[in-house]
Write an enzyme that holds these catalytic residues in place. Sequence first.
Site, mmCIF file in Angstrom:
data_model
loop_
_atom_site.group_PDB
_atom_site.id
_atom_site.type_symbol
_atom_site.label_atom_id
_atom_site.label_comp_id
_atom_site.label_asym_id
_atom_site.label_seq_id
_atom_site.Cartn_x
_atom_site.Cartn_y
_atom_site.Cartn_z
ATOM 1 C CB CYS A 1 -31.749 59.112 -65.747
ATOM 2 S SG CYS A 1 -32.357 59.590 -67.379
ATOM 3 C CB CYS B 1 -35.718 55.981 -72.599
ATOM 4 S SG CYS B 1 -34.013 55.697 -72.207
ATOM 5 C CB CYS C 1 -30.172 52.962 -68.032
ATOM 6 S SG CYS C 1 -29.138 54.278 -68.631
ATOM 7 C CD GLN D 1 -14.887 48.342 -78.609
ATOM 8 O OE1 GLN D 1 -15.882 48.456 -77.893
ATOM 9 N NE2 GLN D 1 -14.395 47.169 -78.952
ATOM 10 C CD GLU E 1 -14.739 42.895 -89.342
ATOM 11 O OE1 GLU E 1 -14.484 42.673 -88.151
ATOM 12 O OE2 GLU E 1 -15.899 42.905 -89.807
ATOM 13 C CB CYS F 1 -19.755 41.783 -76.050
ATOM 14 S SG CYS F 1 -20.208 41.057 -77.627
HETATM 15 C C1 SAM Z 1 -17.144 42.786 -81.228
HETATM 16 S S1 SAM Z 1 -16.653 43.359 -82.807
HETATM 17 C C2 SAM Z 1 -14.928 43.512 -82.540
HETATM 18 C C3 SAM Z 1 -14.270 44.618 -83.293
HETATM 19 C C4 SAM Z 1 -12.858 45.011 -82.890
HETATM 20 N N1 SAM Z 1 -12.078 43.938 -82.346
HETATM 21 C C5 SAM Z 1 -12.865 46.204 -81.970
HETATM 22 O O1 SAM Z 1 -12.436 46.114 -80.801
HETATM 23 O O2 SAM Z 1 -13.279 47.284 -82.406
HETATM 24 C C6 SAM Z 1 -16.806 41.895 -83.761
HETATM 25 C C7 SAM Z 1 -16.401 42.025 -85.208
HETATM 26 O O3 SAM Z 1 -16.493 40.741 -85.830
HETATM 27 C C8 SAM Z 1 -16.910 40.902 -87.183
HETATM 28 N N2 SAM Z 1 -17.364 39.570 -87.631
HETATM 29 C C9 SAM Z 1 -18.567 38.984 -87.467
HETATM 30 N N3 SAM Z 1 -18.544 37.714 -87.923
HETATM 31 C C10 SAM Z 1 -17.295 37.487 -88.394
HETATM 32 C C11 SAM Z 1 -16.634 36.351 -88.954
HETATM 33 N N4 SAM Z 1 -17.272 35.208 -89.131
HETATM 34 N N5 SAM Z 1 -15.346 36.469 -89.302
HETATM 35 C C12 SAM Z 1 -14.671 37.638 -89.112
HETATM 36 N N6 SAM Z 1 -15.240 38.749 -88.580
HETATM 37 C C13 SAM Z 1 -16.537 38.669 -88.215
HETATM 38 C C14 SAM Z 1 -17.929 42.005 -87.086
HETATM 39 O O4 SAM Z 1 -18.119 42.626 -88.335
HETATM 40 C C15 SAM Z 1 -17.288 42.942 -86.039
HETATM 41 O O5 SAM Z 1 -16.463 43.911 -86.653
#
Ligand code: SAM
Length: 450
Positions: A73, A79, A82, A283, A333, A408
């Site tokens: 790239c 940028c 990556c 995602q 959530e 992650c």
């Molecule tokens: C990595 S994302 C996972 C989303 C989902 N599992 C997916 O695959 O699309 C983490 C999520 O945790 C939520 N979050 C952050 N802190 C939290 C908490 N203390 N309790 C519940 N949810 C929380 C965020 O808003 C976000 O949607």
Amino acid sequence: MNFKKNQELEIEITDLSVDGMGIGKVNGFAFFVFGAAPGDIIKMQIVKLKKNYGYGIIKDIIKSSPLRTVPDCKHFGKCGGCNLRHISYSAQLDFKQNTVKNNLTRIGGLPKSLSVNKTIGMEHPYHYRNKGQYPVGTKNGKTVAGFYAPRSHNIIPIEECMLASETDAPILKIVTDFMDSHNIPAYNEYDQTGILRHILIKTAFKTKDIMVCLVINSDDFPHIDDLTPLLQRSGVTTVVLNINKKNTNVILGNTNKTVFGSGYITDYIKDIKFEISPLSFFQVNPIQTEKLYDTILSLADLKGNETVFDLYCGIGTISLFLAQKTKAVYGIEIVPQAIKDANNNAKNNNLTNTHFYTGAAETICPTLCDSAITPDVIVVDPPRKGCDPTLLTTILHAAPAKLIYTSCNPSTLSRDLKQLFPTYTPTQIQPVDMFPHTTHIETVVLLKRK
Ligand SMILES: C[S@@+](CC[C@H](N)C(=O)[O-])C[C@H]1O[C@@H](n2cnc3c(N)ncnc32)[C@H](O)[C@@H]1O
């Protein structure tokens, strides 16, 4: 040895940092070098010195690492998108597998004999992102949209991006050309003047829906009725204005105005349908998401009568995926809009065995357990900072037979698992490459109660 700025040194690169820089040592003093690969021997110029480490740039490659490849790239290094494009894709996958193992042994205290599965990669690791957020500015009198250079707000205009959907670049050109021909000013973050701040593009890979969301420092976008037909001709199915008049780095404001189409796009993960609006989380790599969720489903090995908790459930994607195969799923959530989307998605997919709760997992989960709902399987998918320690205590108390931790961030994953290891044994550790050509690593761990 006393080092000096601008000094040139020969150095062997032996490792990669979490942000993709090559690491080498001279007399025990570590240097970080952008674009260097483990196995390289390079002539490096020192550009910055700190007390215990320094930064360098490559002046010459004396011996090239077998892991090295030619970055494909033209924006690589300019940028901030990556940081591994100089390393072959198979070596990137090995690097991710090793990073997970190193973290689990160093931080998690697991034995060095630990087995981590090979990273599940992409067959074609290009143009995998279904979402692009492009800052807009002015350069040499012309409107530009692109990516910020690393650690700056200098916009690098993008004519092509190997990660973004291939339809993004032509859309950016339509919008920026339109602004120039209609004298619509880009937002200037230094004096908060101008109109267009960001262009957000969301693409549904399965249905081919495309949303263009113009983030504006105003209530309207001039001549929008002339712009939408141009966008429509290039495949755009909905156009939304997102109003953000705040002096902030947060990209999106809270108010959306749909000016064309439905205001959302529809996409599928396997056969589950999702409506995705400008603010909803989805995602970003839909191809790998299917592999990630298949991994979770196969590790959960549901027989049809289990109660499953999906903690940190977002818009309920994992919950809905698992709900097809079991008795009941309880999702928790913290973001209220995400729970609204989750309920809506459950309804649209005719799934009646999901129950969603808004709030912190560490607060709601103990209440659910107290109300005599006993989970057989718990899935957690927390943000980068990992799980709240009190949630881990609740999980240990609830004692599900299986716990599936999706993460992650290998370092917080390892920290959290250390707390669980006395009671749970990791039986499968599976990295999945959700973000090829970057150092981001997703890992799924199956833990079974001892
Ligand atoms: C990595 S994302 C996972 C989303 C989902 N599992 C997916 O695959 O699309 C983490 C999520 O945790 C939520 N979050 C952050 N802190 C939290 C908490 N203390 N309790 C519940 N949810 C929380 C965020 O808003 C976000 O949607």
